[in-house]
Design a protein around this motif. Structure first.
Motif, PDB file in Angstrom:
ATOM      1  N   SER A 193       0.823  -1.203   0.000  1.00 15.63           N
ATOM      2  CA  SER A 193       0.000   0.000   0.000  1.00 15.63           C
ATOM      3  C   SER A 193       0.862   1.261   0.000  1.00 15.63           C
ATOM      4  CB  SER A 193      -0.905   0.059   1.235  1.00 15.63           C
ATOM      5  OG  SER A 193      -1.749  -1.055   1.320  1.00 15.63           O
ATOM      6  N   LEU A 194       0.284   2.330  -0.550  1.00 15.93           N
ATOM      7  CA  LEU A 194       0.784   3.684  -0.362  1.00 15.93           C
ATOM      8  C   LEU A 194      -0.321   4.450   0.350  1.00 15.93           C
ATOM      9  CD1 LEU A 194       2.329   4.401  -3.897  1.00 15.93           C
ATOM     10  CD2 LEU A 194       3.516   3.624  -1.833  1.00 15.93           C
ATOM     11  N   TYR A 195       0.055   5.531   1.045  1.00 13.52           N
ATOM     12  CA  TYR A 195      -0.916   6.250   1.873  1.00 13.52           C
ATOM     13  C   TYR A 195      -0.931   7.731   1.497  1.00 13.52           C
ATOM     14  CZ  TYR A 195      -0.535   2.003   4.657  1.00 13.52           C
ATOM     15  OH  TYR A 195      -0.531   0.685   5.066  1.00 13.52           O
ATOM     16  N   ILE A 196      -2.128   8.261   1.239  1.00  9.63           N
ATOM     17  CA  ILE A 196      -2.240   9.701   1.005  1.00  9.63           C
ATOM     18  C   ILE A 196      -2.054  10.394   2.347  1.00  9.63           C
ATOM     19  CG2 ILE A 196      -3.692  11.592   0.209  1.00  9.63           C
ATOM     20  CD1 ILE A 196      -5.249   9.528  -1.477  1.00  9.63           C
ATOM     21  N   ALA A 197      -1.038  11.231   2.430  1.00  9.29           N
ATOM     22  CA  ALA A 197      -0.832  12.009   3.649  1.00  9.29           C
ATOM     23  C   ALA A 197      -1.581  13.333   3.544  1.00  9.29           C
ATOM     24  CB  ALA A 197       0.660  12.244   3.870  1.00  9.29           C
ATOM     25  N   ASP A 198      -1.348  14.057   2.455  1.00  9.15           N
ATOM     26  CA  ASP A 198      -1.966  15.359   2.248  1.00  9.15           C
ATOM     27  C   ASP A 198      -2.311  15.489   0.768  1.00  9.15           C
ATOM     28  OD1 ASP A 198      -2.914  17.784   3.100  1.00  9.15           O
ATOM     29  OD2 ASP A 198      -0.959  18.717   3.405  1.00  9.15           O
ATOM     30  N   GLY A 199      -3.454  16.067   0.466  1.00 14.31           N
ATOM     31  CA  GLY A 199      -3.846  16.247  -0.931  1.00 14.31           C
ATOM     32  C   GLY A 199      -4.889  15.248  -1.397  1.00 14.31           C
ATOM     33  N   HIS A 200      -5.876  14.979  -0.547  1.00 12.53           N
ATOM     34  CA  HIS A 200      -6.918  14.010  -0.926  1.00 12.53           C
ATOM     35  C   HIS A 200      -7.719  14.480  -2.139  1.00 12.53           C
ATOM     36  CE1 HIS A 200      -6.043  12.117   2.929  1.00 12.53           C
ATOM     37  NE2 HIS A 200      -6.789  11.095   2.565  1.00 12.53           N
ATOM     38  N   HIS A 201      -8.006  15.777  -2.227  1.00  5.41           N
ATOM     39  CA  HIS A 201      -8.789  16.265  -3.366  1.00  5.41           C
ATOM     40  C   HIS A 201      -7.981  16.217  -4.660  1.00  5.41           C
ATOM     41  CE1 HIS A 201     -11.291  17.918  -0.067  1.00  5.41           C
ATOM     42  NE2 HIS A 201     -12.258  17.611  -0.903  1.00  5.41           N
ATOM     43  N   ARG A 202      -6.697  16.566  -4.567  1.00  9.38           N
ATOM     44  CA  ARG A 202      -5.845  16.496  -5.764  1.00  9.38           C
ATOM     45  C   ARG A 202      -5.676  15.049  -6.227  1.00  9.38           C
ATOM     46  NH1 ARG A 202      -1.123  20.214  -3.602  1.00  9.38           N
ATOM     47  NH2 ARG A 202      -2.545  20.288  -1.857  1.00  9.38           N
ATOM     48  N   SER A 203      -5.545  14.126  -5.264  1.00 10.79           N
ATOM     49  CA  SER A 203      -5.415  12.706  -5.623  1.00 10.79           C
ATOM     50  C   SER A 203      -6.672  12.222  -6.333  1.00 10.79           C
ATOM     51  CB  SER A 203      -5.179  11.862  -4.366  1.00 10.79           C
ATOM     52  OG  SER A 203      -3.972  12.198  -3.739  1.00 10.79           O
ATOM     53  N   ALA A 204      -7.827  12.525  -5.738  1.00  7.87           N
ATOM     54  CA  ALA A 204      -9.088  12.087  -6.331  1.00  7.87           C
ATOM     55  C   ALA A 204      -9.266  12.677  -7.723  1.00  7.87           C
ATOM     56  CB  ALA A 204     -10.256  12.497  -5.427  1.00  7.87           C
ATOM     57  N   ALA A 205      -8.999  13.974  -7.867  1.00  4.12           N
ATOM     58  CA  ALA A 205      -9.175  14.641  -9.165  1.00  4.12           C
ATOM     59  C   ALA A 205      -8.251  14.052 -10.217  1.00  4.12           C
ATOM     60  CB  ALA A 205      -8.925  16.140  -9.012  1.00  4.12           C
TER      61      ALA A 205
END
Length: 415
Positions: free
Chosen positions: A205-217
């Motif tokens: 796994s990799l984990y989103i630390a910061d930037g959930h909206h940018r990742s989703a977009a």
């Protein structure tokens, strides 16, 4: 297993990096961006906050603003302020804050890994914010700003990174305003590229630390492009989006504190008495008091600081959410006592990132703007990873990562 790839970064020439680089789009408002850009036509704010090129008051969601972003991106490339590398490669990005350095690998993260949960999230996203970033990715056909990932510590990658860190960096500067140091190296050696790719392939796994909206977009636009392409093969560049991946143990998470406008009709004495049901309340005097351990909070009210220690039985150590201080404070103070039910929408509460210090909490209460302040002990990276692994979502406004990634050091072209 995590799939990543190298890519041909678009980035400023060495001598222009300090002209181009900027803070991320979402940590400042339009007027702050306008002021920081000033008369610098090379500032990335002209691409990530292009409303500054219009009259004051222009909405950042105006269709003209997105078009201006694409126009400015083309202009930056035409003028040589941004230049694409000839070779697919990885990059190393280091940030130093208060004498501590964290090293990230800049990679192309796999869209399908996001869709299938190999890339794990711990926060909910809002569709309106996703759509804003999706428009920005679509109109530029690029990930202009990176997202911030964490990965389990890896000795092979750490040794590789340290070898590069001993060399002369491509970029090395101190950012204005925060004073943090930013360094950047290019990993062009084919063997090193292969090593990075294969080590990530071993990670579950990799984990989103910061930037959930940018990742989703970024992931949603990639999936959208795949669906619209009748000749889709699966190896196109739009199948990947740009992420900076840091070893989990290196990351710094600061406290994310709360200030409230009222006490739900109670006097200070009644509020303190209500707290004693679930907390051991101790007067700490007038000097700023910071929580020193999990399940301890600092309260500032009427010029006094108090320690609040959650009593046994008010939290569940076996529940990755229930054991969090953000959950304890939300349930037992904000909801149960103050009747603040929805942290995302209530206008009775505001949030203050830990970088501002507890003095900012004191200032806002002393000014009369706020009635009381609550300081929390920071969430740990292990807690975040445990929650992501469990498939659960953290309460809102739970984490504050610092330093933030600078934008403009590198861009990922989807073409």
């Amino acid at each position: 297993m995590a799939i990543i790839k190298p890519f041909k970064g678009i980035r400023p020439p060495k001598e222009l990096v300090e002209k181009v680089e900027s803070r991320p789009y979402d940590v400042l408002n339009s007027e702050e961006a306008r002021e920081e850009a000033g008369d610098n036509e090379m500032s990335l704010y002209h691409i990530i906050k292009p409303e500054i090129d219009f009259e004051v008051g222009t909405s950042e969601y105006d269709p003209r603003v997105y078009e201006k972003a694409a126009e400015n991106f083309k202009k930056f490339k035409a003028n040589g302020w941004l230049v694409q590398d000839d070779k697919e490669q990885y990059y190393i990005y280091a940030q130093t804050m208060n004498g501590k350095t964290q090293y990230g690998l800049v990679v192309g993260a796999y869209v399908n890994d996001y869709m299938t949960g190999v890339i794990k999230k711990h926060e909910l996203t809002r569709r309106d914010k996703e759509e804003d970033r999706m428009k920005h990715v679509r109109v530029n056909n690029a990930n202009i700003e990176p997202v911030f990932f964490a990965y389990p510590d890896n000795e092979v990658l750490n040794e590789l990174i340290m070898r590069y860190a001993a060399q002369e960096p491509e970029y090395d500067f101190i950012a204005p305003i925060d004073g943090f140091r930013h360094q950047f190296w290019i990993v062009s050696d084919d063997q090193d590229i292969a090593t990075i790719t294969s080590e990530f392939a071993k990670m579950p796994s990799l984990y989103i630390a910061d930037g959930h909206h940018r990742s989703a977009a970024a992931a949603l636009v990639g999936a959208e492009k795949a669906k619209l392409n009748p000749n889709h093969r699966g190896d196109e560049e739009y199948n990947y989006f740009m992420a900076v991946c840091f070893q989990a143990s290196q990351l710094t998470i600061l406290d994310y504190n709360r200030v409230v406008k009222d006490l739900n009709g109670m006097s200070s004495e009644e509020f303190l008495a209500a707290l004693q049901v679930n907390f051991i309340v101790e007067d700490k005097g007038t000097d700023i008091y910071k929580p020193s351990q999990l399940h301890e909070f600092s309260l500032y009210i009427d010029g006094q600081w108090y320690s609040l220690k959650a009593k046994e039985g008010t939290y569940d150590n076996s529940d990755p959410i229930g054991v969090l201080d953000v959950d304890i404070s939300s349930r037992l103070i904000l909801d149960e006592i103050l009747n603040i039910k929805d942290l995302r929408s209530s206008n009775r509460i505001d949030f203050v990132g830990g970088l501002r210090g507890l003095g900012e909490l004191k200032r806002r209460v002393d000014s009369g703007e706020m009635r009381a302040a609550l300081a929390l002990y920071p969430v740990s990276m292990k807690q975040i990873m445990d929650i992501a692994d469990s498939g659960k979502i953290m309460p809102p406004k739970a984490t504050w990562f610092e330093p933030k990634l600078r934008s403009g050091l590198i861009i990922h072209d989807l073409g």
